[in-house]
Scaffold this motif. Sequence first.
Motif, PDB file in Angstrom:
ATOM      1  N   LYS A  52       0.991  -1.175  -0.083  1.00  0.00           N
ATOM      2  CA  LYS A  52      -0.034  -0.016   0.006  1.00  0.00           C
ATOM      3  C   LYS A  52       0.926   1.256   0.074  1.00  0.00           C
ATOM      4  O   LYS A  52       2.067   1.069   0.308  1.00  0.00           O
ATOM      5  N   LYS A  53       0.243   2.507  -0.387  1.00  0.00           N
ATOM      6  CA  LYS A  53       0.939   3.718  -0.505  1.00  0.00           C
ATOM      7  C   LYS A  53       1.513   3.997   0.950  1.00  0.00           C
ATOM      8  O   LYS A  53       0.730   3.959   1.889  1.00  0.00           O
ATOM      9  N   GLY A  54       2.927   4.378   0.975  1.00  0.00           N
ATOM     10  CA  GLY A  54       3.375   4.834   2.342  1.00  0.00           C
ATOM     11  C   GLY A  54       3.830   3.551   3.146  1.00  0.00           C
ATOM     12  O   GLY A  54       4.553   3.978   4.208  1.00  0.00           O
ATOM     13  N   GLU A  55       3.426   2.242   2.640  1.00  0.00           N
ATOM     14  CA  GLU A  55       4.196   1.212   3.479  1.00  0.00           C
ATOM     15  C   GLU A  55       5.643   0.988   3.301  1.00  0.00           C
ATOM     16  O   GLU A  55       6.258   1.505   2.267  1.00  0.00           O
ATOM     17  N   VAL A  56       6.305   0.578   4.459  1.00  0.00           N
ATOM     18  CA  VAL A  56       7.721   0.343   4.257  1.00  0.00           C
ATOM     19  C   VAL A  56       7.730  -1.195   4.397  1.00  0.00           C
ATOM     20  O   VAL A  56       7.427  -1.887   5.602  1.00  0.00           O
ATOM     21  N   VAL A  57       8.131  -2.009   3.209  1.00  0.00           N
ATOM     22  CA  VAL A  57       7.981  -3.336   3.312  1.00  0.00           C
ATOM     23  C   VAL A  57       9.411  -3.828   3.421  1.00  0.00           C
ATOM     24  O   VAL A  57      10.156  -3.432   2.283  1.00  0.00           O
ATOM     25  N   THR A  58      10.015  -4.666   4.219  1.00  0.00           N
ATOM     26  CA  THR A  58      11.314  -5.365   4.441  1.00  0.00           C
ATOM     27  C   THR A  58      11.411  -6.720   3.933  1.00  0.00           C
ATOM     28  O   THR A  58      10.282  -7.312   4.479  1.00  0.00           O
ATOM     29  N   PHE A  59      12.286  -7.017   3.057  1.00  0.00           N
ATOM     30  CA  PHE A  59      12.535  -8.477   2.729  1.00  0.00           C
ATOM     31  C   PHE A  59      13.790  -8.992   3.558  1.00  0.00           C
ATOM     32  O   PHE A  59      14.742  -8.276   3.376  1.00  0.00           O
ATOM     33  N   ILE A  60      13.393 -10.102   4.325  1.00  0.00           N
ATOM     34  CA  ILE A  60      14.896 -10.878   5.046  1.00  0.00           C
ATOM     35  C   ILE A  60      14.666 -12.209   4.638  1.00  0.00           C
ATOM     36  O   ILE A  60      13.708 -12.737   3.943  1.00  0.00           O
ATOM     37  N   GLY A  61      15.672 -12.928   4.870  1.00  0.00           N
ATOM     38  CA  GLY A  61      15.801 -14.204   4.571  1.00  0.00           C
ATOM     39  C   GLY A  61      17.495 -14.533   4.296  1.00  0.00           C
ATOM     40  O   GLY A  61      18.182 -13.477   3.925  1.00  0.00           O
TER      41      GLY A  61
ATOM     42  N   SER B 144       9.919  -1.016   9.672  1.00  0.00           N
ATOM     43  CA  SER B 144       8.987  -1.628   8.668  1.00  0.00           C
ATOM     44  C   SER B 144       7.601  -1.560   9.216  1.00  0.00           C
ATOM     45  O   SER B 144       7.177  -1.418  10.419  1.00  0.00           O
ATOM     46  N   SER B 145       6.472  -1.503   8.137  1.00  0.00           N
ATOM     47  CA  SER B 145       5.313  -1.702   8.490  1.00  0.00           C
ATOM     48  C   SER B 145       4.867  -2.911   8.134  1.00  0.00           C
ATOM     49  O   SER B 145       3.982  -3.679   8.623  1.00  0.00           O
ATOM     50  N   LYS B 146       5.669  -3.582   7.207  1.00  0.00           N
ATOM     51  CA  LYS B 146       5.569  -4.981   7.002  1.00  0.00           C
ATOM     52  C   LYS B 146       6.809  -5.849   6.840  1.00  0.00           C
ATOM     53  O   LYS B 146       7.616  -5.129   6.100  1.00  0.00           O
ATOM     54  N   VAL B 147       7.003  -6.910   7.430  1.00  0.00           N
ATOM     55  CA  VAL B 147       8.345  -7.744   6.928  1.00  0.00           C
ATOM     56  C   VAL B 147       8.074  -8.955   6.127  1.00  0.00           C
ATOM     57  O   VAL B 147       6.848  -9.661   6.457  1.00  0.00           O
TER      58      VAL B 147
ATOM     59  N   HIS C 130      10.771 -18.386  -2.253  1.00  0.00           N
ATOM     60  CA  HIS C 130       9.415 -18.521  -1.827  1.00  0.00           C
ATOM     61  C   HIS C 130       9.038 -17.286  -0.661  1.00  0.00           C
ATOM     62  O   HIS C 130      10.078 -17.010  -0.297  1.00  0.00           O
ATOM     63  N   ILE C 131       7.888 -16.926  -0.608  1.00  0.00           N
ATOM     64  CA  ILE C 131       7.733 -16.117   0.532  1.00  0.00           C
ATOM     65  C   ILE C 131       7.142 -16.936   1.572  1.00  0.00           C
ATOM     66  O   ILE C 131       6.222 -17.831   1.351  1.00  0.00           O
ATOM     67  N   VAL C 132       8.007 -17.103   2.646  1.00  0.00           N
ATOM     68  CA  VAL C 132       7.537 -18.057   3.732  1.00  0.00           C
ATOM     69  C   VAL C 132       6.342 -17.499   4.538  1.00  0.00           C
ATOM     70  O   VAL C 132       5.392 -18.210   4.956  1.00  0.00           O
ATOM     71  N   GLU C 133       6.349 -16.367   5.047  1.00  0.00           N
ATOM     72  CA  GLU C 133       5.510 -15.549   5.618  1.00  0.00           C
ATOM     73  C   GLU C 133       5.541 -14.217   5.667  1.00  0.00           C
ATOM     74  O   GLU C 133       6.765 -13.772   5.353  1.00  0.00           O
TER      75      GLU C 133
ATOM     76  N   HIS D 198       6.907 -20.232  12.424  1.00  0.00           N
ATOM     77  CA  HIS D 198       7.644 -20.881  11.447  1.00  0.00           C
ATOM     78  C   HIS D 198       9.056 -21.314  11.510  1.00  0.00           C
ATOM     79  O   HIS D 198       9.750 -20.468  12.030  1.00  0.00           O
ATOM     80  N   ILE D 199       9.195 -22.663  11.651  1.00  0.00           N
ATOM     81  CA  ILE D 199      10.547 -23.110  11.885  1.00  0.00           C
ATOM     82  C   ILE D 199      11.632 -22.366  11.108  1.00  0.00           C
ATOM     83  O   ILE D 199      12.814 -21.978  11.506  1.00  0.00           O
ATOM     84  N   ARG D 200      11.480 -22.207   9.860  1.00  0.00           N
ATOM     85  CA  ARG D 200      12.791 -21.593   8.934  1.00  0.00           C
ATOM     86  C   ARG D 200      13.027 -20.146   9.377  1.00  0.00           C
ATOM     87  O   ARG D 200      14.197 -19.779   9.637  1.00  0.00           O
ATOM     88  N   THR D 201      11.998 -19.438   9.882  1.00  0.00           N
ATOM     89  CA  THR D 201      12.124 -18.031  10.216  1.00  0.00           C
ATOM     90  C   THR D 201      13.005 -17.972  11.383  1.00  0.00           C
ATOM     91  O   THR D 201      13.715 -17.151  11.448  1.00  0.00           O
ATOM     92  N   ARG D 202      12.366 -18.870  12.381  1.00  0.00           N
ATOM     93  CA  ARG D 202      13.112 -18.830  13.646  1.00  0.00           C
ATOM     94  C   ARG D 202      14.641 -19.235  13.753  1.00  0.00           C
ATOM     95  O   ARG D 202      15.492 -18.744  14.471  1.00  0.00           O
ATOM     96  N   GLN D 203      14.701 -20.019  12.721  1.00  0.00           N
ATOM     97  CA  GLN D 203      16.150 -20.734  12.556  1.00  0.00           C
ATOM     98  C   GLN D 203      17.131 -19.582  12.077  1.00  0.00           C
ATOM     99  O   GLN D 203      18.081 -19.245  12.434  1.00  0.00           O
TER     100      GLN D 203
END
Lengths: 254, 249
Positions: A25-34, A206-209, A216-219, A232-237
């Motif tokens: 959405k407009k004005g959102e800060v979306v961060t991609f991690i992994g 971030s407003s969304k991570v 893939h997007i895991v979550e 999610h095990i992958r995220t926590r790991q």
Amino acid sequence: MLTLKNLRVAFGDHEVLKGIDITVKKGEVVTFIGPSGTGKTTLLRSINYLEKPSDGEVMLSDVGIKFKSANKKDILRLRRKTAMVFQQFNLFKHKTVVENVMDAQIAIQKKSKKEAYEKSCEELEKVGLLDKKDMYPSRLSGGQQQRVSIARALALEPEVILFDEPTSALDPELVGEVLKVIENVARSGMTILLVTHEMRFAKNISSKVVFMDQGHIVEQGTPEEIFEKSTHIRTRQFLKEYYEAEEDLAIANV
Amino acid sequence: MLDIKYMLEITPSLLSVLHVTLIILIASSALGLGLSILVTAIRIKKVKYLSQVMDLFISFTRSVPIVLQLFLMYYGFPFLLSMIGIHVSDFSAAAATVLALTLYNAGYLSEVLRPAYLAVEKGQHEAADGLGYTPFQKFTRIIAPQVIPIALPGWGNALVYLIHDTSLIFTIGVADIMGVANTLISSSYGAHQIEIYLTIALLFWAITFSADTMVRIFEKRAAKYNLSNGIAPKKKAKRKMRILVQKGV
């Protein structure tokens, strides 16, 4: 405002992104991690068509493009609504700081030199580098170069700015000044897509991570949902490994 | 003893044909530069078939001695044209010279321009593409200004070679300095060879010196761009290494 549908990118036989759907959405800060090699950077570069997706579509305000049938005109329109900040800054080496910020305004937005100059000074002021405006990029530190490249992106008033690991090429002591500038950009209401390994910063800004793994997007969710409450095990790991490595680094630096 | 008086005597007659050398030089270096840009573009864009033809062309011009290329052009080109039905009655030696030297210069220059173009970092292309420059805007505003300083020294060398090679054009009958020299030698029954050749050597020295000076001026202008970006390489890799070392891996 920005929607990706079924984005697929392949390098030869190797599929790097395996169908990504995302809405920003407009004005959102979306961060991609992994983890490294997961396709975060490729995702960002696809939005700017620096990588050629094999399938999928993108909608950015009034521009909608199906990647399979994209023509040159579509690509230019898409690129002119976005601006990329690169890991390696990529300032134009033969132009001074202020010329770097001016050039696209003159070439693409057809502004007069005077207009472009004034706008550039304004943006350089915001990143705290107005006093360096007549220097060549080679005379600046990495952190300063990256701040100029952010000013260059801002000057075009894009709909969205794509930050591709903006602090990864920097000396540790220079990371802070660049993060501060990005934070100001985020506060100003700019829509931001960010790939970073600075987890604490991601959490704060971030407003969304979005957590990605193996194309893939895991979550995805709020910083709290991802950093603290993820099941999610992958995220926590991934986060555990990250914090451990950071602790080791802290010990090494003592 | 060196007959300096004689050297001064013949200088005006040599200078009177200097313009032949200069015109051929300027024409073939200008046309050669234009053609080399076209050839380089075809090779970089990897245009199907045409690119392979250009590789062959460059290989040929770089391998065959220039005297032979001059002969081939002078005798072969009209023949080639007649084969496709165009008959040229008076193909002048000067025209053949300009054509041959243009091709030769373009072949050489293309080997200068291509690596110079490829030396511009990928990131410069991406930055311009990402901001939405058209390919033409990218080339004229961002890429070309960075290619020129890299290519200048090589272009200077090409120019010097071209100057040297003009000393061979008399072999197909162009009345340039060397042509006049030969006439002088035969009319003086070989008595003043050293003086004549020495005078010509000095003339070539002067031409090359002026060309060099011109290239230096260009280089100085281009030098103000310090084309390094001051990034310490592989910072990330180092950091990772440090973590691994700490973990005892």
